[in-house]
Design a protein around this motif. Structure first.
Motif, PDB file in Angstrom:
ATOM      1  N   ALA A 471      11.601  -1.961 142.838  1.00 30.50           N
ATOM      2  CA  ALA A 471      12.434  -2.125 141.636  1.00 30.50           C
ATOM      3  C   ALA A 471      13.659  -1.227 141.700  1.00 30.50           C
ATOM      4  CB  ALA A 471      11.612  -1.815 140.386  1.00 30.50           C
ATOM      5  N   ALA A 472      13.482   0.015 142.189  1.00 30.11           N
ATOM      6  CA  ALA A 472      14.612   0.942 142.286  1.00 30.11           C
ATOM      7  C   ALA A 472      15.648   0.436 143.273  1.00 30.11           C
ATOM      8  CB  ALA A 472      14.114   2.324 142.696  1.00 30.11           C
ATOM      9  N   HIS A 473      15.190   0.002 144.454  1.00 31.22           N
ATOM     10  CA  HIS A 473      16.149  -0.491 145.450  1.00 31.22           C
ATOM     11  C   HIS A 473      16.794  -1.796 144.993  1.00 31.22           C
ATOM     12  CE1 HIS A 473      17.165  -1.622 149.854  1.00 31.22           C
ATOM     13  NE2 HIS A 473      18.070  -0.806 149.353  1.00 31.22           N
ATOM     14  N   LYS A 593      14.479  10.296 149.230  1.00 30.37           N
ATOM     15  CA  LYS A 593      15.580  11.058 148.641  1.00 30.37           C
ATOM     16  C   LYS A 593      16.807  10.172 148.451  1.00 30.37           C
ATOM     17  CE  LYS A 593      17.236  15.172 147.429  1.00 30.37           C
ATOM     18  NZ  LYS A 593      16.665  15.992 146.351  1.00 30.37           N
ATOM     19  N   ILE A 594      17.093   9.331 149.436  1.00 32.41           N
ATOM     20  CA  ILE A 594      18.249   8.437 149.354  1.00 32.41           C
ATOM     21  C   ILE A 594      18.084   7.453 148.199  1.00 32.41           C
ATOM     22  CG2 ILE A 594      19.498   6.607 150.553  1.00 32.41           C
ATOM     23  CD1 ILE A 594      18.917   8.085 153.167  1.00 32.41           C
ATOM     24  N   ILE A 595      16.873   6.917 148.061  1.00 29.46           N
ATOM     25  CA  ILE A 595      16.624   5.972 146.969  1.00 29.46           C
ATOM     26  C   ILE A 595      16.861   6.638 145.622  1.00 29.46           C
ATOM     27  CG2 ILE A 595      14.825   4.677 145.774  1.00 29.46           C
ATOM     28  CD1 ILE A 595      13.689   3.892 148.436  1.00 29.46           C
ATOM     29  N   LEU A 596      16.310   7.845 145.441  1.00 32.04           N
ATOM     30  CA  LEU A 596      16.481   8.542 144.167  1.00 32.04           C
ATOM     31  C   LEU A 596      17.949   8.853 143.905  1.00 32.04           C
ATOM     32  CD1 LEU A 596      13.460  11.026 144.251  1.00 32.04           C
ATOM     33  CD2 LEU A 596      13.594   8.767 143.206  1.00 32.04           C
ATOM     34  N   ASN A 597      18.659   9.263 144.952  1.00 30.90           N
ATOM     35  CA  ASN A 597      20.080   9.581 144.799  1.00 30.90           C
ATOM     36  C   ASN A 597      20.879   8.350 144.403  1.00 30.90           C
ATOM     37  OD1 ASN A 597      22.595  10.874 144.992  1.00 30.90           O
ATOM     38  ND2 ASN A 597      22.789  10.291 147.145  1.00 30.90           N
ATOM     39  N   GLU A 598      20.647   7.252 145.112  1.00 28.48           N
ATOM     40  CA  GLU A 598      21.413   6.038 144.828  1.00 28.48           C
ATOM     41  C   GLU A 598      21.040   5.453 143.472  1.00 28.48           C
ATOM     42  OE1 GLU A 598      21.585   3.152 147.878  1.00 28.48           O
ATOM     43  OE2 GLU A 598      22.539   4.501 149.306  1.00 28.48           O
ATOM     44  N   LEU A 599      19.774   5.550 143.107  1.00 30.41           N
ATOM     45  CA  LEU A 599      19.366   5.057 141.793  1.00 30.41           C
ATOM     46  C   LEU A 599      20.083   5.826 140.693  1.00 30.41           C
ATOM     47  CD1 LEU A 599      17.530   3.205 140.100  1.00 30.41           C
ATOM     48  CD2 LEU A 599      15.782   4.991 140.212  1.00 30.41           C
ATOM     49  N   ALA A 600      20.258   7.138 140.891  1.00 34.05           N
ATOM     50  CA  ALA A 600      20.942   7.953 139.886  1.00 34.05           C
ATOM     51  C   ALA A 600      22.396   7.566 139.751  1.00 34.05           C
ATOM     52  CB  ALA A 600      20.827   9.434 140.259  1.00 34.05           C
ATOM     53  N   HIS A 601      22.985   6.987 140.799  1.00 37.15           N
ATOM     54  CA  HIS A 601      24.391   6.599 140.754  1.00 37.15           C
ATOM     55  C   HIS A 601      24.607   5.191 140.199  1.00 37.15           C
ATOM     56  CE1 HIS A 601      24.948  10.110 143.359  1.00 37.15           C
ATOM     57  NE2 HIS A 601      26.248  10.019 143.109  1.00 37.15           N
ATOM     58  N   THR A 602      23.541   4.461 139.934  1.00 34.44           N
ATOM     59  CA  THR A 602      23.712   3.121 139.378  1.00 34.44           C
ATOM     60  C   THR A 602      24.120   3.204 137.914  1.00 34.44           C
ATOM     61  OG1 THR A 602      21.361   2.966 138.801  1.00 34.44           O
ATOM     62  CG2 THR A 602      22.030   2.114 140.957  1.00 34.44           C
ATOM     63  N   THR A 603      24.712   2.138 137.430  1.00 33.96           N
ATOM     64  CA  THR A 603      25.192   2.140 136.042  1.00 33.96           C
ATOM     65  C   THR A 603      24.050   2.059 135.042  1.00 33.96           C
ATOM     66  OG1 THR A 603      25.477  -0.260 136.178  1.00 33.96           O
ATOM     67  CG2 THR A 603      27.405   1.116 136.643  1.00 33.96           C
ATOM     68  N   LEU A 604      22.972   1.351 135.403  1.00 33.88           N
ATOM     69  CA  LEU A 604      21.846   1.182 134.488  1.00 33.88           C
ATOM     70  C   LEU A 604      20.538   1.406 135.249  1.00 33.88           C
ATOM     71  CD1 LEU A 604      23.163  -2.004 132.702  1.00 33.88           C
ATOM     72  CD2 LEU A 604      23.022   0.269 131.709  1.00 33.88           C
ATOM     73  N   PRO A 605      20.166   2.677 135.453  1.00 36.28           N
ATOM     74  CA  PRO A 605      18.988   2.959 136.272  1.00 36.28           C
ATOM     75  C   PRO A 605      17.665   2.776 135.566  1.00 36.28           C
ATOM     76  CG  PRO A 605      20.016   4.996 135.544  1.00 36.28           C
ATOM     77  CD  PRO A 605      20.861   3.885 135.008  1.00 36.28           C
ATOM     78  N   TYR A 606      17.669   2.381 134.306  1.00 36.92           N
ATOM     79  CA  TYR A 606      16.423   2.259 133.557  1.00 36.92           C
ATOM     80  C   TYR A 606      15.473   1.228 134.164  1.00 36.92           C
ATOM     81  CZ  TYR A 606      19.957   3.611 130.037  1.00 36.92           C
ATOM     82  OH  TYR A 606      21.002   4.169 129.372  1.00 36.92           O
ATOM     83  N   THR A 607      16.042   0.070 134.537  1.00 39.97           N
ATOM     84  CA  THR A 607      15.201  -1.056 134.941  1.00 39.97           C
ATOM     85  C   THR A 607      15.801  -1.772 136.132  1.00 39.97           C
ATOM     86  OG1 THR A 607      16.385  -2.604 133.508  1.00 39.97           O
ATOM     87  CG2 THR A 607      14.480  -1.463 132.560  1.00 39.97           C
ATOM     88  N   CYS A 608      14.995  -2.630 136.730  1.00 34.15           N
ATOM     89  CA  CYS A 608      15.513  -3.531 137.758  1.00 34.15           C
ATOM     90  C   CYS A 608      16.249  -4.672 137.062  1.00 34.15           C
ATOM     91  CB  CYS A 608      14.369  -4.055 138.619  1.00 34.15           C
ATOM     92  SG  CYS A 608      13.413  -5.392 137.848  1.00 34.15           S
ATOM     93  N   PRO A 609      16.979  -5.507 137.798  1.00 31.25           N
ATOM     94  CA  PRO A 609      17.740  -6.597 137.152  1.00 31.25           C
ATOM     95  C   PRO A 609      16.879  -7.589 136.383  1.00 31.25           C
ATOM     96  CG  PRO A 609      18.512  -6.247 139.392  1.00 31.25           C
ATOM     97  CD  PRO A 609      17.277  -5.423 139.238  1.00 31.25           C
ATOM     98  N   HIS A 610      15.559  -7.589 136.639  1.00 34.03           N
ATOM     99  CA  HIS A 610      14.672  -8.518 135.930  1.00 34.03           C
ATOM    100  C   HIS A 610      14.001  -7.875 134.724  1.00 34.03           C
ATOM    101  CE1 HIS A 610      14.925 -10.241 140.069  1.00 34.03           C
ATOM    102  NE2 HIS A 610      15.067 -11.359 139.379  1.00 34.03           N
ATOM    103  N   GLY A 611      14.321  -6.610 134.431  1.00 31.18           N
ATOM    104  CA  GLY A 611      13.813  -5.980 133.224  1.00 31.18           C
ATOM    105  C   GLY A 611      12.598  -5.089 133.411  1.00 31.18           C
TER     106      GLY A 611
END
Length: 631
Positions: A471-473, A593-611
């Motif tokens: 979901a994060a990726h 670590k890369i996943i967590l870093n990139e997730l933090a840089h997304t505009t809406l890290p709360y959920t995946c695109p499917h909710g």
């Protein structure tokens, strides 16, 4: 057939059927009258869900004897005088039907006194028949008691729900009213127990906190939008905090609580892809419009209104919500986690207050120097892990490209952004080496992996975080694709795919061919019931091209007249889902670590695109409670 005039008693009971549906309808009318009477303290008491007893007491302006006698007559009102007044109503009530309708189906008692009178007036009405009118000593304001509701209309009474259900209806209405009038102190007493109390200090935030507690108030996001004669203010919550119904969504238009499919649709669209299908976020919206552009005289209960320009209102609400849910630059990834506690609210039982970040401090992330020594003592191995991680996370980027990127970064001694699509608006952390940036780039410290599916991390202030790696990726890739305003990077297929499709799919491809092309799918008609796929997005495998494109067509067929935005979202979400790492993929610490870093840089890290949620939090208190270290 003989036509005759109905008697007054029958007329009153018919009118009561339109206004008084249940005890909550009575409370609504009585409390709204108290508000119109300029009260700033209103107390409501009910017994047996309001079926046996209801009382509303206010400290408003009250009525003298003459006006008290008139108020129980049908169509007697102080709110309007002529038809033109309907276009500029400032009060909640105006029909003059509420009190006589209530009195017609209950044992009704009104006690009122204006400020300049020594005595008040009491009026008792029994099933529409006036029994008593006399002077009495009482406080300034008005008190109305309603007992034995529907005692003389047994057919109506049998349709009432259980006393608990009826009490909940009243409770929900008072909550919404308290949000619409935060300057009024409300009290609700249910079966001799205080269930609601608000301070009446004109703070909507304080009213929300008094009713729902710190669990909700600490997760509030302010809403503020002004466009000519439309003003929208209020609060919403992060997408992680939801309920299964709209019961805690409050819409207020010019001070009046309403329901509106247009506004609800705008809210749903703004939260689109951030919520599960069964979830609704907390919303309190106060919308101020020109009174001439709305008509509230369309329903006896005044819960529905008509808007002159629904499309403009839809756009305003959509924009206001969308701006509010975008994370600010000083929020950390740990702020977006779904805490574990109350299942109905998805909020933690004892939330911790996140550290405040001043503008001079480094925003977005918290540096933590206690990260695993793997990042400092074995720099070469770390970079090898980094390249392997990038091959998993971004398969479309070649090894040579990664080497050139790293060398350029090392020469410039600039900060290194692990995302394939750097965000120029995100403040970068300066450092002398890539390894240090790997260590400092995220506020969460990855610890390990569970079932090759979930990443376990520690927060900067304690607690445990569990991240769904797929979901994060998926969110990371979706944001990467969405930032590409031009045509998405593609890979041509050496052997074109010919797909047999139905007439409906043919029509979709023909109508939205250009949109699909911009999203990375170069497709054209190849026959009566056949299409040819020539190019696909670079981030998905060739072997997945056919099933992905068929799923996209299937999802578009479920939409009624899909807009370009809906098509874009569907394609990007499907592409991101198929290109993302899967459950079962083994990750090392660097890749996590890369996943967590990139997730933090997304505009809406709360959920995946499917909710679905991407990250869930167990606070230190939650862990201590699970192990019985605290009560």
């Amino acid at each position: 057939m003989t036509i005759h005039i109905l008697d007054d008693v029958t007329v009153d009971k018919i009118a009561a059927g339109e206004v008084v549906e249940r005890p909550a309808s009575v409370i609504k009318e009585l409390v709204e009258n108290s508000i119109d009477a300029q009260a700033d303290k209103i107390e409501i008491e009910i017994m047996a869900g309001g079926t046996s007893f209801m009382r509303v007491t206010d400290n408003g302006i009250g009525m003298d004897n003459k006006n008290a006698r008139l108020c129980i007559l049908r169509h007697a009102t102080s709110k309007i005088q002529q038809v033109d007044d309907l276009m500029k109503i400032n009060t909640l009530g105006f029909r003059g039907e509420a009190l006589p309708s209530i009195a017609a189906v209950s044992r009704f008692c009104l006690m009122t006194r204006p400020q300049d009178a020594d005595l008040g007036t009491v009026i008792k009405v029994n099933g529409g028949r006036t029994d008593e009118i006399e002077d009495v000593g009482c406080n300034i304001g008005t008190t109305i008691k309603v007992e034995d509701l529907f005692f003389n209309v047994p057919a109506r009474k049998k349709f009432l729900k259980t006393t608990t259900t009826e009490a909940n209806k009243i409770n929900d209405f008072i909550i919404k009213l308290a949000f619409s009038k935060p300057h009024i102190a409300f009290k609700l007493i249910n079966n001799n127990k205080m269930t609601i109390t608000t301070p009446g200090n004109n703070s909507l935030y304080d009213a929300i906190e008094c009713i729902y507690g710190a669990k909700v108030s600490e997760e509030l996001l302010p809403v503020e939008y002004i466009d000519e004669d439309i003003k929208i203010t209020g609060f919403i919550t992060k997408p992680a905090i939801i309920r299964s119904s709209r019961s805690w969504q409050t819409l207020i238009v010019n001070g009046r609580i309403i329901t509106s499919r247009v506004i609800y649709k705008a809210i749903d669209n703004a939260y689109h892809s951030l919520l599960p299908k069964s979830g609704y976020p907390f919303v309190v919206l106060n919308i101020e419009l020109d009174k001439r552009t709305i008509d509230i005289n369309v329903h006896p209960q005044k819960a529905e209104v008509k808007f002159e320009d629904e499309s403009r209102l839809f756009k305003a609400v959509y924009t206001a919500i969308l701006e509010a849910i975008k994370p600010s630059n000083n929020q950390q990834l740990s702020d977006f986690a779904v805490p574990i506690a109350d299942k109905a609210l998805h909020i933690e039982e004892k939330p911790s207050i996140p550290p405040k970040i001043t503008p001079k401090q480094t925003p977005l992330f918290t540096a933590n120097h206690s990260t695993s020594s793997e990042f400092s003592s074995k720099p070469k191995q770390s970079m090898q892990d980094f390249h392997k991680a990038q091959e998993i996370l971004h398969p479309s980027i070649t090894t040579s490209t990664k080497e050139n990127t790293f060398n350029q970064v090392k020469e410039d001694k600039a900060s290194f952004d692990f995302s394939a699509e750097p965000d120029n608006n995100t403040p970068q952390m300066k450092s002398n080496s890539c390894e240090v940036d790997v260590k400092e780039a995220s506020n969460l410290i990855p610890i390990g992996q569970i079932d090759a599916c979930f990443i376990v991390a520690q927060g900067p202030n304690g607690g445990m975080y569990i991240i769904d790696q797929h979901a994060a990726h998926e969110r990371i890739l979706y944001d990467k694709f969405a930032k590409q305003t031009d045509k998405i990077a593609v890979q041509p297929l050496l052997v074109h795919l010919f797909l047999d499709v139905g007439s409906q799919e043919i029509d979709l491809v023909e109508k939205y061919q250009q949109t699909l092309y911009e999203l990375g799918f170069n497709v054209e008609l190849a026959g009566q019931n056949q299409i040819r796929l020539k190019e696909i997005p670079a981030d998905i495998k060739e072997s997945d091209a056919e099933p992905i494109f068929r799923e996209i067509l299937h999802s578009l067929m479920q939409l009624h007249a899909p807009t370009p935005q809906e098509i874009r979202h569907s394609c990007l979400a499907m592409t991101a889902c198929k290109a993302a790492i899967k459950a079962g993929d083994i990750l090392n610490i660097t890749q996590m670590k890369i996943i967590l870093n990139e997730l933090a840089h997304t505009t809406l890290p709360y959920t995946c695109p499917h909710g679905r949620p991407t990250i869930i939090k167990f606070s230190t208190y939650d862990l201590e409670k699970m192990f019985k270290r605290v009560q």
